[in-house]
Design a protein around this motif. Structure first.
Motif, PDB file in Angstrom:
ATOM      1  N   PRO A   1      68.029  29.637  57.340  1.00  0.00           N
ATOM      2  CA  PRO A   1      66.915  28.688  57.251  1.00  0.00           C
ATOM      3  C   PRO A   1      65.473  29.433  57.774  1.00  0.00           C
ATOM      4  CG  PRO A   1      68.478  27.311  57.874  1.00  0.00           C
ATOM      5  CD  PRO A   1      69.169  28.805  58.106  1.00  0.00           C
ATOM      6  N   ASN A   2      64.580  29.374  56.990  1.00  0.00           N
ATOM      7  CA  ASN A   2      63.072  29.912  57.329  1.00  0.00           C
ATOM      8  C   ASN A   2      63.156  31.459  57.354  1.00  0.00           C
ATOM      9  OD1 ASN A   2      62.219  27.193  58.162  1.00  0.00           O
ATOM     10  ND2 ASN A   2      63.161  27.210  60.077  1.00  0.00           N
ATOM     11  N   THR A   3      63.997  31.979  56.672  1.00  0.00           N
ATOM     12  CA  THR A   3      63.993  33.318  55.988  1.00  0.00           C
ATOM     13  C   THR A   3      63.031  33.722  54.860  1.00  0.00           C
ATOM     14  OG1 THR A   3      66.150  33.835  57.141  1.00  0.00           O
ATOM     15  CG2 THR A   3      65.118  35.414  55.658  1.00  0.00           C
ATOM     16  N   THR A   4      62.149  34.710  54.963  1.00  0.00           N
ATOM     17  CA  THR A   4      61.211  34.786  53.757  1.00  0.00           C
ATOM     18  C   THR A   4      62.064  35.918  53.018  1.00  0.00           C
ATOM     19  OG1 THR A   4      59.288  34.185  54.961  1.00  0.00           O
ATOM     20  CG2 THR A   4      59.084  35.729  52.975  1.00  0.00           C
ATOM     21  N   VAL A   5      62.154  35.530  51.662  1.00  0.00           N
ATOM     22  CA  VAL A   5      62.637  36.467  50.948  1.00  0.00           C
ATOM     23  C   VAL A   5      61.819  37.307  49.840  1.00  0.00           C
ATOM     24  CG1 VAL A   5      64.996  37.092  49.404  1.00  0.00           C
ATOM     25  CG2 VAL A   5      64.961  35.398  51.403  1.00  0.00           C
ATOM     26  N   GLU A   6      61.714  38.180  49.455  1.00  0.00           N
ATOM     27  CA  GLU A   6      60.974  38.968  48.356  1.00  0.00           C
ATOM     28  C   GLU A   6      61.938  39.642  47.492  1.00  0.00           C
ATOM     29  OE1 GLU A   6      58.169  41.661  49.993  1.00  0.00           O
ATOM     30  OE2 GLU A   6      57.025  39.972  50.810  1.00  0.00           O
ATOM     31  N   LEU A   7      61.736  39.323  46.078  1.00  0.00           N
ATOM     32  CA  LEU A   7      62.837  39.937  45.212  1.00  0.00           C
ATOM     33  C   LEU A   7      61.865  40.791  44.412  1.00  0.00           C
ATOM     34  CD1 LEU A   7      65.450  39.923  43.605  1.00  0.00           C
ATOM     35  CD2 LEU A   7      64.786  37.988  42.285  1.00  0.00           C
ATOM     36  N   ILE A   8      62.171  42.038  44.508  1.00  0.00           N
ATOM     37  CA  ILE A   8      61.388  43.005  43.677  1.00  0.00           C
ATOM     38  C   ILE A   8      62.434  43.613  42.535  1.00  0.00           C
ATOM     39  CG2 ILE A   8      60.275  45.182  43.910  1.00  0.00           C
ATOM     40  CD1 ILE A   8      60.112  44.312  47.169  1.00  0.00           C
ATOM     41  N   LEU A   9      61.582  43.781  41.349  1.00  0.00           N
ATOM     42  CA  LEU A   9      62.425  44.213  40.125  1.00  0.00           C
ATOM     43  C   LEU A   9      61.490  45.544  39.675  1.00  0.00           C
ATOM     44  CD1 LEU A   9      64.615  44.144  38.016  1.00  0.00           C
ATOM     45  CD2 LEU A   9      63.260  42.614  36.689  1.00  0.00           C
ATOM     46  N   ASN A  10      62.217  46.600  39.671  1.00  0.00           N
ATOM     47  CA  ASN A  10      61.354  47.744  38.912  1.00  0.00           C
ATOM     48  C   ASN A  10      59.979  48.019  39.767  1.00  0.00           C
ATOM     49  OD1 ASN A  10      63.790  48.447  37.532  1.00  0.00           O
ATOM     50  ND2 ASN A  10      62.891  46.866  35.956  1.00  0.00           N
ATOM     51  N   ASP A  11      60.135  47.894  41.273  1.00  0.00           N
ATOM     52  CA  ASP A  11      58.771  48.157  41.951  1.00  0.00           C
ATOM     53  C   ASP A  11      57.766  47.214  41.787  1.00  0.00           C
ATOM     54  OD1 ASP A  11      59.925  50.393  43.116  1.00  0.00           O
ATOM     55  OD2 ASP A  11      59.063  51.683  41.427  1.00  0.00           O
ATOM     56  N   ASN A  12      58.055  45.983  41.028  1.00  0.00           N
ATOM     57  CA  ASN A  12      57.101  44.724  41.115  1.00  0.00           C
ATOM     58  C   ASN A  12      57.677  43.777  41.712  1.00  0.00           C
ATOM     59  OD1 ASN A  12      55.154  46.142  39.341  1.00  0.00           O
ATOM     60  ND2 ASN A  12      56.733  45.920  37.545  1.00  0.00           N
ATOM     61  N   LEU A  13      56.784  43.017  42.522  1.00  0.00           N
ATOM     62  CA  LEU A  13      57.254  41.453  42.938  1.00  0.00           C
ATOM     63  C   LEU A  13      57.482  40.662  42.162  1.00  0.00           C
ATOM     64  CD1 LEU A  13      57.681  40.190  45.824  1.00  0.00           C
ATOM     65  CD2 LEU A  13      55.351  39.382  45.665  1.00  0.00           C
ATOM     66  N   SER A  14      58.812  40.123  41.802  1.00  0.00           N
ATOM     67  CA  SER A  14      59.299  39.317  40.680  1.00  0.00           C
ATOM     68  C   SER A  14      59.141  37.949  41.451  1.00  0.00           C
ATOM     69  CB  SER A  14      60.607  39.298  40.412  1.00  0.00           C
ATOM     70  OG  SER A  14      61.113  38.563  39.528  1.00  0.00           O
ATOM     71  N   ASP A  15      59.532  37.641  42.648  1.00  0.00           N
ATOM     72  CA  ASP A  15      59.587  36.145  43.235  1.00  0.00           C
ATOM     73  C   ASP A  15      59.530  36.337  44.704  1.00  0.00           C
ATOM     74  OD1 ASP A  15      59.695  33.607  43.458  1.00  0.00           O
ATOM     75  OD2 ASP A  15      61.410  33.407  42.485  1.00  0.00           O
ATOM     76  N   LYS A  16      59.023  35.592  45.450  1.00  0.00           N
ATOM     77  CA  LYS A  16      58.897  35.419  46.959  1.00  0.00           C
ATOM     78  C   LYS A  16      59.395  34.014  47.378  1.00  0.00           C
ATOM     79  CE  LYS A  16      56.099  36.403  50.805  1.00  0.00           C
ATOM     80  NZ  LYS A  16      54.804  37.143  51.234  1.00  0.00           N
ATOM     81  N   TRP A  17      60.112  33.513  48.477  1.00  0.00           N
ATOM     82  CA  TRP A  17      60.358  32.140  48.679  1.00  0.00           C
ATOM     83  C   TRP A  17      61.019  32.320  50.016  1.00  0.00           C
ATOM     84  CZ3 TRP A  17      63.679  35.256  45.860  1.00  0.00           C
ATOM     85  CH2 TRP A  17      65.050  35.352  46.272  1.00  0.00           C
ATOM     86  N   VAL A  18      61.037  30.934  50.753  1.00  0.00           N
ATOM     87  CA  VAL A  18      61.387  30.839  52.024  1.00  0.00           C
ATOM     88  C   VAL A  18      62.774  29.981  51.911  1.00  0.00           C
ATOM     89  CG1 VAL A  18      61.116  29.803  54.306  1.00  0.00           C
ATOM     90  CG2 VAL A  18      59.068  30.968  53.083  1.00  0.00           C
ATOM     91  N   ILE A  19      63.899  30.482  52.533  1.00  0.00           N
ATOM     92  CA  ILE A  19      65.310  29.908  52.436  1.00  0.00           C
ATOM     93  C   ILE A  19      64.992  28.336  53.277  1.00  0.00           C
ATOM     94  CG2 ILE A  19      67.532  29.935  52.917  1.00  0.00           C
ATOM     95  CD1 ILE A  19      67.467  33.057  52.464  1.00  0.00           C
ATOM     96  N   GLY A  20      65.589  27.510  52.596  1.00  0.00           N
ATOM     97  CA  GLY A  20      65.249  26.095  53.019  1.00  0.00           C
ATOM     98  C   GLY A  20      66.708  25.571  53.774  1.00  0.00           C
ATOM     99  N   ASP A  21      66.696  24.266  53.963  1.00  0.00           N
ATOM    100  CA  ASP A  21      67.780  23.724  54.971  1.00  0.00           C
ATOM    101  C   ASP A  21      69.118  23.960  54.336  1.00  0.00           C
ATOM    102  OD1 ASP A  21      66.096  23.125  57.080  1.00  0.00           O
ATOM    103  OD2 ASP A  21      65.812  20.999  56.400  1.00  0.00           O
ATOM    104  N   THR A  22      69.197  23.797  52.933  1.00  0.00           N
ATOM    105  CA  THR A  22      70.259  24.067  52.103  1.00  0.00           C
ATOM    106  C   THR A  22      71.118  25.573  52.268  1.00  0.00           C
ATOM    107  OG1 THR A  22      69.423  24.820  50.198  1.00  0.00           O
ATOM    108  CG2 THR A  22      69.570  22.571  50.440  1.00  0.00           C
ATOM    109  N   MET A  23      70.288  26.495  52.764  1.00  0.00           N
ATOM    110  CA  MET A  23      70.820  27.769  52.997  1.00  0.00           C
ATOM    111  C   MET A  23      71.032  28.498  51.707  1.00  0.00           C
ATOM    112  SD  MET A  23      72.269  27.654  56.730  1.00  0.00           S
ATOM    113  CE  MET A  23      73.921  27.641  56.198  1.00  0.00           C
ATOM    114  N   LEU A  24      70.765  28.016  50.523  1.00  0.00           N
ATOM    115  CA  LEU A  24      71.436  28.528  49.304  1.00  0.00           C
ATOM    116  C   LEU A  24      69.942  29.193  48.361  1.00  0.00           C
ATOM    117  CD1 LEU A  24      73.990  26.045  48.132  1.00  0.00           C
ATOM    118  CD2 LEU A  24      74.401  28.220  49.541  1.00  0.00           C
ATOM    119  N   PHE A  25      70.348  30.044  47.599  1.00  0.00           N
ATOM    120  CA  PHE A  25      69.269  30.523  46.694  1.00  0.00           C
ATOM    121  C   PHE A  25      69.774  30.904  45.463  1.00  0.00           C
ATOM    122  CE2 PHE A  25      69.812  34.108  49.182  1.00  0.00           C
ATOM    123  CZ  PHE A  25      69.963  35.145  47.967  1.00  0.00           C
TER     124      PHE A  25
END
Length: 131
Positions: free
Chosen positions: A52-76
């Motif tokens: 929980p509270n980990t920030t995650v950046e998802l980068i596809l082909n050198d472009n930021l595709s998505d950014k989120w913070v993992i919540g209490d469920t701990m799933l994404f």
């Protein structure tokens, strides 16, 4: 004896320096296989779990595709739209002074792939998230 003490001190200083940068292996765990995967579906789901509270950046082909913070469920689970041919994925997870980087490679083999998620695929995703 002095050489042993000096070596011990040098090793301890190196370990302290390494730990201060906080490279982490376990902030997130990606359950989806992203290592040299071939698919004919232009939609690709990446799923996993993390602290929980980990920030995650998802980068596809050198472009930021998505950014989120993992919540209490701990799933994404995130949906990517692949480009024809090679797709390079980088997932950066960071929390406080810890950093984890996961790299992957997915190949889209057909230009006109369509969304082909079936009941079986949805069940597999749910099962992988609940493991």
């Amino acid at each position: 004896m002095k050489k042993i003490v000096a070596l011990f001190v040098a090793v301890m200083m190196f370990m302290t320096l390494f730990m201060s940068y906080g490279y982490a292996e376990d902030l997130i765990k990606v359950k989806t296989n992203i290592n040299d995967v071939k698919t004919d579906n232009k939609y690709f789901i990446i799923s996993g779990s993390g602290q929980p509270n980990t920030t995650v950046e998802l980068i596809l082909n050198d472009n930021l595709s998505d950014k989120w913070v993992i919540g209490d469920t701990m799933l994404f689970a995130k949906l990517l739209t692949l480009s024809y041919g090679d797709n390079y994925i980088v997932i950066k997870a960071y929390k406080d002074d810890q950093l984890q980087i996961i790299k992957g490679h997915v190949i889209l083999t057909k230009k006109d792939g369509i969304l082909q998620i079936t009941i079986t695929a949805i069940e597999d995703i749910i099962k992988s998230l609940l493991k």
